[in-house]
Design an enzyme around this catalytic site. Structure first.
Site, PDB file in Angstrom:
ATOM      1  CG  ASN A   1       1.512   2.325   4.222  1.00 39.63           C
ATOM      2  OD1 ASN A   1       0.320   2.129   4.074  1.00 39.63           O
ATOM      3  ND2 ASN A   1       2.337   2.016   4.053  1.00 39.63           N
TER       4      ASN A   1
ATOM      5  CB  THR B   1      -0.319  -6.181   0.229  1.00 37.11           C
ATOM      6  OG1 THR B   1      -0.747  -6.372   1.374  1.00 37.11           O
ATOM      7  CG2 THR B   1      -1.465  -4.797  -0.226  1.00 37.11           C
TER       8      THR B   1
ATOM      9  CE1 TYR C   1      -2.974  -3.953  11.182  1.00 40.31           C
ATOM     10  CE2 TYR C   1      -5.311  -4.393  10.704  1.00 40.31           C
ATOM     11  CZ  TYR C   1      -4.013  -4.459  10.588  1.00 40.31           C
ATOM     12  OH  TYR C   1      -4.198  -3.407   8.890  1.00 40.31           O
TER      13      TYR C   1
ATOM     14  CB  SER D   1      -7.085  -0.986   9.190  1.00 40.86           C
ATOM     15  OG  SER D   1      -7.636  -2.208   8.690  1.00 40.86           O
TER      16      SER D   1
ATOM     17  CB  ILE E   1      -5.190  -4.010   0.020  1.00 43.39           C
ATOM     18  CG1 ILE E   1      -6.307  -3.221   0.568  1.00 43.39           C
ATOM     19  CG2 ILE E   1      -4.356  -3.802  -1.232  1.00 43.39           C
ATOM     20  CD1 ILE E   1      -7.361  -2.462  -0.481  1.00 43.39           C
TER      21      ILE E   1
ATOM     22  CE  LYS F   1      -3.637  -0.600  11.312  1.00 41.69           C
ATOM     23  NZ  LYS F   1      -2.343   0.855  10.256  1.00 41.69           N
TER      24      LYS F   1
ATOM     25  CB  ILE G   1      -0.840   0.327   1.259  1.00 41.63           C
ATOM     26  CG1 ILE G   1      -1.578  -1.273   1.108  1.00 41.63           C
ATOM     27  CG2 ILE G   1      -1.526   1.246   1.536  1.00 41.63           C
ATOM     28  CD1 ILE G   1      -2.860  -1.517   2.062  1.00 41.63           C
TER      29      ILE G   1
HETATM   30  P1  NAD Z   1       3.734  -4.602   3.841  1.00 38.00           P
HETATM   31  O1  NAD Z   1       3.855  -6.111   4.728  1.00 38.00           O
HETATM   32  O2  NAD Z   1       2.683  -4.978   1.896  1.00 38.00           O
HETATM   33  O3  NAD Z   1       4.447  -3.495   3.592  1.00 38.00           O
HETATM   34  C1  NAD Z   1       4.473  -2.829   5.472  1.00 38.00           C
HETATM   35  C2  NAD Z   1       6.012  -1.858   5.158  1.00 38.00           C
HETATM   36  O4  NAD Z   1       5.967  -1.955   5.694  1.00 38.00           O
HETATM   37  C3  NAD Z   1       6.670  -3.171   4.148  1.00 38.00           C
HETATM   38  O5  NAD Z   1       7.616  -2.531   3.654  1.00 38.00           O
HETATM   39  C4  NAD Z   1       7.708  -3.568   6.086  1.00 38.00           C
HETATM   40  O6  NAD Z   1       9.254  -3.255   5.761  1.00 38.00           O
HETATM   41  C5  NAD Z   1       6.934  -1.987   6.668  1.00 38.00           C
HETATM   42  N1  NAD Z   1       7.434  -1.652   7.927  1.00 38.00           N
HETATM   43  C6  NAD Z   1       7.338  -3.304   8.802  1.00 38.00           C
HETATM   44  N2  NAD Z   1       7.088  -2.556   9.779  1.00 38.00           N
HETATM   45  C7  NAD Z   1       8.210  -0.992   9.731  1.00 38.00           C
HETATM   46  C8  NAD Z   1       8.847  -0.835  11.044  1.00 38.00           C
HETATM   47  N3  NAD Z   1       8.872  -0.616  12.498  1.00 38.00           N
HETATM   48  N4  NAD Z   1       9.597   0.736  10.217  1.00 38.00           N
HETATM   49  C9  NAD Z   1       9.509   0.886   8.983  1.00 38.00           C
HETATM   50  N5  NAD Z   1       8.531   0.287   8.498  1.00 38.00           N
HETATM   51  C10 NAD Z   1       8.434  -0.468   8.427  1.00 38.00           C
HETATM   52  O7  NAD Z   1       1.806  -4.484   4.308  1.00 38.00           O
HETATM   53  P2  NAD Z   1       0.373  -3.442   3.389  1.00 38.00           P
HETATM   54  O8  NAD Z   1      -0.603  -4.260   2.900  1.00 38.00           O
HETATM   55  O9  NAD Z   1       1.184  -2.507   2.155  1.00 38.00           O
HETATM   56  O10 NAD Z   1       0.025  -2.365   4.399  1.00 38.00           O
HETATM   57  C11 NAD Z   1       0.329  -1.197   4.413  1.00 38.00           C
HETATM   58  C12 NAD Z   1      -0.278  -1.085   6.448  1.00 38.00           C
HETATM   59  O11 NAD Z   1      -1.828  -0.289   5.169  1.00 38.00           O
HETATM   60  C13 NAD Z   1      -0.011  -1.153   6.561  1.00 38.00           C
HETATM   61  O12 NAD Z   1      -0.544  -0.279   8.135  1.00 38.00           O
HETATM   62  C14 NAD Z   1      -1.482  -2.137   7.180  1.00 38.00           C
HETATM   63  O13 NAD Z   1      -1.916  -2.297   8.650  1.00 38.00           O
HETATM   64  C15 NAD Z   1      -2.351  -1.153   6.626  1.00 38.00           C
HETATM   65  N6  NAD Z   1      -3.337  -1.928   6.342  1.00 38.00           N
HETATM   66  C16 NAD Z   1      -3.441  -2.939   5.398  1.00 38.00           C
HETATM   67  C17 NAD Z   1      -4.632  -3.878   5.020  1.00 38.00           C
HETATM   68  C18 NAD Z   1      -4.102  -4.774   3.768  1.00 38.00           C
HETATM   69  O14 NAD Z   1      -5.505  -5.479   3.726  1.00 38.00           O
HETATM   70  N7  NAD Z   1      -3.199  -5.555   3.176  1.00 38.00           N
HETATM   71  C19 NAD Z   1      -5.639  -3.674   5.278  1.00 38.00           C
HETATM   72  C20 NAD Z   1      -6.031  -2.595   6.089  1.00 38.00           C
HETATM   73  C21 NAD Z   1      -5.102  -1.449   6.269  1.00 38.00           C
END
Ligand code: NAD
Length: 254
Positions: free
Chosen positions: A96, A198, A163, A148, A196, A167, A23
């Protein structure tokens, strides 16, 4: 300025935490496509560097990776100083980075709880306030936090108490900062995605169950968050602050 011009981000400088992939990278693509230079602040420096190279080639903007752990105040401060040194200002910040640990509440250890809260909630506090100090001095800025749908509803069937709580905290932190900084022209909003596709959930055994519960009967693609990201980053959203945008294919409606 007409509405199309308001979406232009030429000359603007953006940072995305957790921007190496998923994301966060899609937020970066949205603003780079509109002309902004971008810093990808991520724990995974190698991936962030690859993604920064991709942004430079694809969009012709300046993009850099800075290894940052958002749970460490001094690393977040150093990232901001480097960004100011390299780019001169901070106009847009996506707070993020986030993780999930799914274990039943009665089995969740203090360490597991703390890890989720430290990254998802404290990381947003540290990043938003660090960039906010520069934005307040500049007299403008836009901060976009990733919350989220789990900040609004309790997802089933997987247990994810930390989680969900983190959020919900991000949504209230967003509103609180928006009110504190409303008079200073620093806007703060949040995006609440649904499921999403990912790395965070790719290959998860519950995907068929989740899509079954969703009115659209599918997962979202990270590209489908780019529109709201660009809107919130740009002057098109000048009257929008303290808002949370649920982008979930109507999942939370039922
Ligand atoms: P992802 O795991 O693909 O990417 C997360 C990124 O955050 C990675 O590049 C990781 O290296 C980095 N990261 C983790 N810990 C870290 C830290 N301590 N400091 C700096 N970077 C760090 O996940 P995503 O699905 O892209 O999620 C991104 C955001 O979206 C998150 O906050 C997640 O909770 C939120 N989100 C995701 C979904 C989903 O369904 N994928 C839904 C709702 C919310």
């Amino acid at each position: 300025m007409n509405i199309q011009e308001k979406f232009c981000l030429k000359g603007k400088k953006a940072v995305v935490t957790g921007g190496a992939q998923g994301i966060g990278l899609n937020y970066a693509m949205a603003v780079a496509g509109a002309g902004a230079d971008v810093i990808l602040a991520d724990l995974n420096e190698e991936k962030a560097r690859e993604s920064a190279d991709f942004l430079e080639k694809q969009y012709g903007v300046k993009a850099m990776a800075i290894r940052t752990d958002v749970t460490q105040p001094e690393q977040v401060e150093n990232m901001c100083s480097k960004m100011i040194k390299e780019m001169g200002r901070i106009d847009i910040a996506f707070c993020n980075a986030g993780i999930s640990i799914n274990v039943p509440a009665e089995e969740m250890s203090y360490e597991q709880w703390k890890k989720v809260i430290d990254i998802n909630l404290t990381g947003v506090f540290l990043t938003a306030t660090a960039v906010g100090r520069y934005m307040l001095r500049q007299g403008r800025g836009s901060i976009i936090n990733t919350a989220s749908m789990s900040g609004h509803i309790v997802n089933i069937p997987q247990p994810q108490i930390a989680y969900n709580a983190s959020k919900a905290g991000v949504i209230m932190l967003t509103k609180s900062l928006a009110v504190e900084w409303a008079q200073k022209n620093v806007r703060v909003n949040s995006i609440s995605p649904g499921y999403i596709m990912t790395d965070l959930i790719e290959g998860h055994e519950l995907i068929p169950e989740w899509t079954g519960l969703s009115p659209l009967k599918r997962m979202g693609c990270p590209e489908e968050l780019q529109g709201i990201a660009l809107y919130l980053a740009s002057d098109a959203s000048s009257f929008t602050t303290g808002a949370d945008f649920t982008i979930d294919g109507a999942y939370t409606c039922v």
